[in-house]
Design a protein around this motif. Sequence first.
Motif, PDB file in Angstrom:
ATOM      1  N   HIS A   6      66.904  23.523  -0.265  1.00  0.00           N
ATOM      2  CA  HIS A   6      67.370  22.363   0.519  1.00  0.00           C
ATOM      3  C   HIS A   6      66.227  21.685   1.280  1.00  0.00           C
ATOM      4  O   HIS A   6      66.386  21.274   2.435  1.00  0.00           O
ATOM      5  CB  HIS A   6      68.476  22.789   1.498  1.00  0.00           C
ATOM      6  N   SER A   8      63.850  18.938   2.601  1.00  0.00           N
ATOM      7  CA  SER A   8      63.943  17.496   2.851  1.00  0.00           C
ATOM      8  C   SER A   8      62.875  17.096   3.850  1.00  0.00           C
ATOM      9  O   SER A   8      62.443  17.904   4.687  1.00  0.00           O
ATOM     10  CB  SER A   8      65.320  17.115   3.412  1.00  0.00           C
ATOM     11  N   LYS A  15      64.031   8.901   3.929  1.00  0.00           N
ATOM     12  CA  LYS A  15      64.059  10.243   3.364  1.00  0.00           C
ATOM     13  C   LYS A  15      63.257  10.239   2.070  1.00  0.00           C
ATOM     14  O   LYS A  15      63.714   9.735   1.046  1.00  0.00           O
ATOM     15  CB  LYS A  15      65.495  10.698   3.107  1.00  0.00           C
ATOM     16  N   VAL A  17      62.018  13.003   0.428  1.00  0.00           N
ATOM     17  CA  VAL A  17      62.521  14.079  -0.438  1.00  0.00           C
ATOM     18  C   VAL A  17      63.823  14.578   0.173  1.00  0.00           C
ATOM     19  O   VAL A  17      63.902  14.788   1.388  1.00  0.00           O
ATOM     20  CB  VAL A  17      61.509  15.243  -0.558  1.00  0.00           C
ATOM     21  N   SER A  18      64.836  14.757  -0.661  1.00  0.00           N
ATOM     22  CA  SER A  18      66.154  15.138  -0.163  1.00  0.00           C
ATOM     23  C   SER A  18      66.731  16.325  -0.931  1.00  0.00           C
ATOM     24  O   SER A  18      66.865  16.272  -2.155  1.00  0.00           O
ATOM     25  CB  SER A  18      67.112  13.943  -0.272  1.00  0.00           C
ATOM     26  N   ASP A  19      67.021  17.401  -0.206  1.00  0.00           N
ATOM     27  CA  ASP A  19      67.738  18.561  -0.740  1.00  0.00           C
ATOM     28  C   ASP A  19      67.115  19.096  -2.031  1.00  0.00           C
ATOM     29  O   ASP A  19      67.789  19.302  -3.035  1.00  0.00           O
ATOM     30  CB  ASP A  19      69.209  18.186  -0.977  1.00  0.00           C
ATOM     31  N   PHE A  20      65.811  19.353  -1.970  1.00  0.00           N
ATOM     32  CA  PHE A  20      65.070  19.832  -3.142  1.00  0.00           C
ATOM     33  C   PHE A  20      65.120  21.353  -3.213  1.00  0.00           C
ATOM     34  O   PHE A  20      64.850  22.043  -2.235  1.00  0.00           O
ATOM     35  CB  PHE A  20      63.620  19.359  -3.076  1.00  0.00           C
ATOM     36  N   LEU A 223      62.117  14.830 -10.586  1.00  0.00           N
ATOM     37  CA  LEU A 223      62.444  14.114  -9.358  1.00  0.00           C
ATOM     38  C   LEU A 223      62.620  12.628  -9.637  1.00  0.00           C
ATOM     39  O   LEU A 223      61.905  12.055 -10.457  1.00  0.00           O
ATOM     40  CB  LEU A 223      61.326  14.284  -8.323  1.00  0.00           C
ATOM     41  N   LYS A 227      65.036  12.909  -5.131  1.00  0.00           N
ATOM     42  CA  LYS A 227      66.077  13.886  -5.438  1.00  0.00           C
ATOM     43  C   LYS A 227      65.849  14.507  -6.814  1.00  0.00           C
ATOM     44  O   LYS A 227      65.421  13.820  -7.743  1.00  0.00           O
ATOM     45  CB  LYS A 227      67.460  13.220  -5.411  1.00  0.00           C
ATOM     46  N   LYS A 228      66.148  15.788  -6.934  1.00  0.00           N
ATOM     47  CA  LYS A 228      66.022  16.446  -8.231  1.00  0.00           C
ATOM     48  C   LYS A 228      67.228  16.077  -9.083  1.00  0.00           C
ATOM     49  O   LYS A 228      68.377  16.315  -8.695  1.00  0.00           O
ATOM     50  CB  LYS A 228      65.933  17.970  -8.067  1.00  0.00           C
TER      51      LYS A 228
END
Length: 252
Positions: A6, A8, A15, A17-20, A223, A227-228
Amino acid sequence: MLNVEHLSIEFGGLKAVSDFNLNIKAKEIVGLIGPNGAGKTTVFNMLTGVYTPTEGTIAYLGEKIQGLKPYNITKKKIARTFQNIRLFSNLTVLDNVKVSFNYRVNYSLFDSIFRTPKFRKEEAEITNKSIKLLKVFSLHAKMNDLASNLPYGEQRKLEIVRALAAKPSLLLLDEPAAGMNPQETMELMNLINWIKDEFHISVLLIEHDMKLVMGICDKIAVLDYGKKIAEGTPNEIKNNPKVIEAYLGEGV
């Protein structure tokens, strides 16, 4: 070996990077791909302490390392190269490699000022180990040249040597094939595979050259806009509709 959950980060409300999430096993080569600006280097910067995540955890060998300074993360046996070459251009090739041994020296400031036997012995060992590494990568003949005088491909190779001199268990390569011709890229692909087996390390790499990524990676994460959107084997990734639409294109 590495467990990211998770992860971020925000910059001024944006944001990046989010919830990686990502897991890397021992002696595994993992690719991180995606369009320019997708957040790949930002992930590297969080993993290596350049940025502190806004949310999430980074566990390395079971120990949480998010928020540690880059030099402390190096001590944990994580090393990296950079998208833009970051060699010490005014130092020799040999001295660029010797720098990576600094965090492991046992002599004191007193020893270094007065050139005690302890200092001379340890410096000789560092020099010998550095030359041995340079020989492995066929750079020893230029060890007294300034790093800035090396051809581009050899500067890329020297960055990898310097990272390996830190004795990492996990090596992060940020676009190692950037600016290389097809022959150099093929040599690099073989080199990364050899490094994994010879040094018994895991590798996480960012790369746009899909031939290299698909040819050596055990697993690939993709990515897009921070997001992934996918993770899987090279075959699964190249046939994933989301990945084709966002990054690879219909021609693949």
